[in-house]
Design a protein around this motif. Sequence first.
Motif, PDB file in Angstrom:
ATOM      1  N   ARG A  50       0.828  -1.207   0.000  1.00  0.00           N
ATOM      2  CA  ARG A  50       0.000   0.000   0.000  1.00  0.00           C
ATOM      3  C   ARG A  50       0.866   1.263   0.000  1.00  0.00           C
ATOM      4  O   ARG A  50       0.597   2.215  -0.740  1.00  0.00           O
ATOM      5  N   ASN A  51       1.912   1.277   0.822  1.00  0.00           N
ATOM      6  CA  ASN A  51       2.759   2.464   0.901  1.00  0.00           C
ATOM      7  C   ASN A  51       3.481   2.726  -0.416  1.00  0.00           C
ATOM      8  O   ASN A  51       3.673   3.881  -0.810  1.00  0.00           O
ATOM      9  N   THR A  52       3.901   1.662  -1.095  1.00  0.00           N
ATOM     10  CA  THR A  52       4.569   1.839  -2.387  1.00  0.00           C
ATOM     11  C   THR A  52       3.601   2.391  -3.422  1.00  0.00           C
ATOM     12  O   THR A  52       3.954   3.293  -4.200  1.00  0.00           O
ATOM     13  N   LEU A  53       2.380   1.881  -3.434  1.00  0.00           N
ATOM     14  CA  LEU A  53       1.374   2.406  -4.361  1.00  0.00           C
ATOM     15  C   LEU A  53       1.062   3.865  -4.046  1.00  0.00           C
ATOM     16  O   LEU A  53       0.911   4.697  -4.958  1.00  0.00           O
ATOM     17  N   ARG A  54       0.968   4.191  -2.764  1.00  0.00           N
ATOM     18  CA  ARG A  54       0.681   5.574  -2.360  1.00  0.00           C
ATOM     19  C   ARG A  54       1.789   6.514  -2.816  1.00  0.00           C
ATOM     20  O   ARG A  54       1.522   7.645  -3.244  1.00  0.00           O
ATOM     21  N   PHE A  55       3.037   6.086  -2.704  1.00  0.00           N
ATOM     22  CA  PHE A  55       4.155   6.919  -3.137  1.00  0.00           C
ATOM     23  C   PHE A  55       4.027   7.240  -4.623  1.00  0.00           C
ATOM     24  O   PHE A  55       4.237   8.388  -5.052  1.00  0.00           O
ATOM     25  N   MET A  56       3.702   6.218  -5.424  1.00  0.00           N
ATOM     26  CA  MET A  56       3.591   6.445  -6.868  1.00  0.00           C
ATOM     27  C   MET A  56       2.386   7.315  -7.211  1.00  0.00           C
ATOM     28  O   MET A  56       2.449   8.141  -8.118  1.00  0.00           O
ATOM     29  N   VAL A  57       1.282   7.139  -6.465  1.00  0.00           N
ATOM     30  CA  VAL A  57       0.123   8.008  -6.663  1.00  0.00           C
ATOM     31  C   VAL A  57       0.497   9.457  -6.360  1.00  0.00           C
ATOM     32  O   VAL A  57       0.190  10.385  -7.124  1.00  0.00           O
ATOM     33  N   ALA A  58       1.183   9.675  -5.234  1.00  0.00           N
ATOM     34  CA  ALA A  58       1.540  11.023  -4.807  1.00  0.00           C
ATOM     35  C   ALA A  58       2.481  11.700  -5.798  1.00  0.00           C
ATOM     36  O   ALA A  58       2.413  12.927  -5.979  1.00  0.00           O
ATOM     37  N   ASN A  59       3.334  10.933  -6.441  1.00  0.00           N
ATOM     38  CA  ASN A  59       4.342  11.526  -7.317  1.00  0.00           C
ATOM     39  C   ASN A  59       3.967  11.498  -8.788  1.00  0.00           C
ATOM     40  O   ASN A  59       4.807  11.783  -9.654  1.00  0.00           O
ATOM     41  N   THR A  60       2.730  11.144  -9.080  1.00  0.00           N
ATOM     42  CA  THR A  60       2.225  11.266 -10.456  1.00  0.00           C
ATOM     43  C   THR A  60       0.976  12.133 -10.486  1.00  0.00           C
ATOM     44  O   THR A  60       0.248  12.142 -11.475  1.00  0.00           O
ATOM     45  N   GLY A  61       0.743  12.858  -9.408  1.00  0.00           N
ATOM     46  CA  GLY A  61      -0.455  13.704  -9.329  1.00  0.00           C
ATOM     47  C   GLY A  61      -0.497  14.774 -10.396  1.00  0.00           C
ATOM     48  O   GLY A  61      -1.581  15.148 -10.873  1.00  0.00           O
ATOM     49  N   ARG A 105       9.838  13.871 -16.010  1.00  0.00           N
ATOM     50  CA  ARG A 105       8.759  13.262 -16.800  1.00  0.00           C
ATOM     51  C   ARG A 105       9.115  11.822 -17.179  1.00  0.00           C
ATOM     52  O   ARG A 105       8.229  10.966 -17.268  1.00  0.00           O
ATOM     53  N   ASN A 106      10.402  11.558 -17.395  1.00  0.00           N
ATOM     54  CA  ASN A 106      10.822  10.172 -17.658  1.00  0.00           C
ATOM     55  C   ASN A 106      10.405   9.265 -16.503  1.00  0.00           C
ATOM     56  O   ASN A 106       9.786   8.202 -16.699  1.00  0.00           O
ATOM     57  N   MET A 107      10.774   9.698 -15.300  1.00  0.00           N
ATOM     58  CA  MET A 107      10.489   8.860 -14.134  1.00  0.00           C
ATOM     59  C   MET A 107       8.997   8.801 -13.840  1.00  0.00           C
ATOM     60  O   MET A 107       8.481   7.749 -13.421  1.00  0.00           O
ATOM     61  N   GLN A 108       8.285   9.853 -14.075  1.00  0.00           N
ATOM     62  CA  GLN A 108       6.824   9.830 -13.880  1.00  0.00           C
ATOM     63  C   GLN A 108       6.166   8.896 -14.890  1.00  0.00           C
ATOM     64  O   GLN A 108       5.185   8.221 -14.567  1.00  0.00           O
ATOM     65  N   THR A 109       6.709   8.855 -16.094  1.00  0.00           N
ATOM     66  CA  THR A 109       6.177   7.922 -17.099  1.00  0.00           C
ATOM     67  C   THR A 109       6.302   6.485 -16.614  1.00  0.00           C
ATOM     68  O   THR A 109       5.362   5.680 -16.714  1.00  0.00           O
ATOM     69  N   VAL A 110       7.465   6.145 -16.073  1.00  0.00           N
ATOM     70  CA  VAL A 110       7.687   4.792 -15.560  1.00  0.00           C
ATOM     71  C   VAL A 110       6.797   4.529 -14.358  1.00  0.00           C
ATOM     72  O   VAL A 110       6.163   3.471 -14.250  1.00  0.00           O
ATOM     73  N   MET A 111       6.745   5.494 -13.429  1.00  0.00           N
ATOM     74  CA  MET A 111       5.909   5.321 -12.229  1.00  0.00           C
ATOM     75  C   MET A 111       4.446   5.122 -12.602  1.00  0.00           C
ATOM     76  O   MET A 111       3.774   4.226 -12.081  1.00  0.00           O
ATOM     77  N   TYR A 112       3.953   5.982 -13.498  1.00  0.00           N
ATOM     78  CA  TYR A 112       2.544   5.889 -13.875  1.00  0.00           C
ATOM     79  C   TYR A 112       2.252   4.555 -14.560  1.00  0.00           C
ATOM     80  O   TYR A 112       1.252   3.889 -14.262  1.00  0.00           O
TER      81      TYR A 112
END
Length: 737
Positions: free
Chosen positions: A456-467, A546-553
């Motif tokens: 859950r915490n890992t998913l939350r981190f990715m949600v927070a950083n692709t807002g 944006r590169n890293m957000q692309t991967v995270m998303y």
Amino acid sequence: TLAEAEIEYHDDKSPSIYVAFPVVDGKGILDQDTSLVIWTTTPWTIPANYGIAVNPRFDYVQVQVGEHKYVVAAELLDRVAEEVGWEQPKILKTFKGTEMDKMTAKHPLYDRTSLVMNADHVTLDAGTGLVHTAPGHGEDDYKVGMKYGLPVISVVDAKGYLNENAPGFEGVFYDDANKLVTKALDEKGALLKLDFFTHSYPHDWRTKKPVIFRATTQWFASIEAFRDQILKAIDTVDFKPSWGKTRLYNMIRDRGDWVISRQRAWGVPLPIFYAEDGEPIIEEATINHVADLFGKYGSNVWFEREAKDLLPDGYTNPHSPNGKFTKEKDIMDVWFDSGSSHQAVLAQRPELSFPADLYLEGSDQYRGWFNSSLITSVAATGIAPYRGILSQGFTLDGKGRKMSKSLGNTIVPSTIEKQFGAEIIRLWVATVDSSSDVRVSVDNFAQTSEAYRKIRNTLRFMVANTGDFDPEKDAVAYDQLGSVDRYLLVRLNQVIAKVKEAYDAYDFATVEKTISSFLVNDLSAFYLDVAKDVVYIEAANDPKRRNMQTVMYTALLDLTKLLTPILPHTAEEVWPYLKQKQAYAALSDMPDVTHFADEDQLLDIWAAFVDFRSEVQKALEVARDNKVIGKSMEAAVTVYPTEPVRDMLDDVEANVMQLLITSHFEVAPLEAKAPENAEQFEDMAVVVEHAKGTVCPRCRMVRTDIGTDPKLPELCSRCAAIVEANYPEAAANGFDK
């Protein structure tokens, strides 16, 4: 009446008696002054005795004990003598069990003889080697009795009371009869010893009470005529686990006739009538008429109407000259009910298909539903009723015991749900090998709760950083991404492929293990940890961000889809943040597997880098223990590499300092010699020192260029440039304001 599947074994206290049967015809080997000694734990069955079984391969002895002569198995003589109290029995004669075949002995209670028979089921585990045989009250007894033509007499009625076949004990409950029969044997001088002992005995799985065996008239369905066809049908079925095929095959191969009648007060009746002379009436016309009545009024019509009202109008039969009929009172075996659901359900509903894609049940159903469904389907249609079978084990308590209310060792799912949440139960189920029995305790859910928290915490981190990431506008094409970003997408697609394959095999444990490992090791401990210095620090539209957000998303979207069957609530919580046209995660498709031209090369390079990073982290940990640094960001790392390590670092095409989360990184020349304080590894040496400079309050790195921009004297040159270009108010008023 119970099926074998409804029997379980518990310890029970039973009487133990040794009984003498005087010889009538000893076939020239034994005189009439000798008695055959049997042992039994069911005295109430003595009135049903019609034979004594001996093993043809065993040696038997005639012994003199005082004024009496007895016969027991030679190997059991010492044990029997001790049990019965014989002092120094003298062996008079030794002979094989084959020589005793068809001797006769006098029944100790009634004026009839008992036949001696050869039988392989006789063992030397207990008793005397001569087995009391009542064909009406035991499977082995029945089989050997049928072979020798003994009468099959049941001395107990359907309520457990002795009947007219047990003269002198009529109307006595079988358990009470134990005492009365033993007393009668004693009075006749046939009782040699009475004792009591505790042993494992079959019990009813519902009432937990001991069962008795009795032969009754039953209806059977033969599978012999099409057994080979059933076995061939098994080859068309996909079994998970694979051993299920062997288990079902062996059960069908070794199965006898199917007992389809049951003596129950409820159920689907057998559509059989009886004529005045007792002749059973099983005709296509009568069965179809009953089926039509069932279809119109339900199966209870059988119990509501008289026999004549269930037969076709004007029906006659030569066995009922007066036109009188009766109906069968037994019901159909309930396994026939469930086993015919493929016709009652699948074949009757146009929206369903036959055969079924999957039958899913517990592993006990290889002798139950899986078994009866296969037999009825092959009999009716010639094919198996299912394309696949998925069987699962049962939950046991922490000690490996079957859960039951009587033991008080059950764990109620609703209680776990209140304490941990429903998602924890689902995740726990996905972590275990459900093909076999599984031990479960509250501690299991506590451990699973911790694993869920990491997910859950890992998913939350990715949600927070692709807002602030719009996949329609901000996504970066694969070939424009950095090397580490492309590597993570390759790894993600490896995970997708493995998880989808595991889902297809119903291997949920592999699904959970694969996703969790990727989340924890590839993302949380590596990529997302490294990403903080980019997504937190760089400008919003910086290409690296944006590169890293692309991967995270991409990872967040695909992992949410993969997790939906296991963690549906969590997936639906994430889904609104993903800006998808589909309203619900549960209605989305599983992600497709994508392959990339450079994926093999990337995997090799980054696998080597991950090993390299792990060794550097070990050196950082030593420096931390030695108080050289606190956090890794305080470190300056110098690597003294071998040539393969240097080449690998050239190939990664990335900011290695950023990937190591340090403030300085340097690769020494190949010819340079590592100092004595270096941490030595097989392929390199690593020196960790405290980085020179001051901590930048924005990027938290230790830098020597703090204050190079007079407008932002608190910041390093990198952060000052980012703030000045993207946040002019801060540049004008000072970073701290």
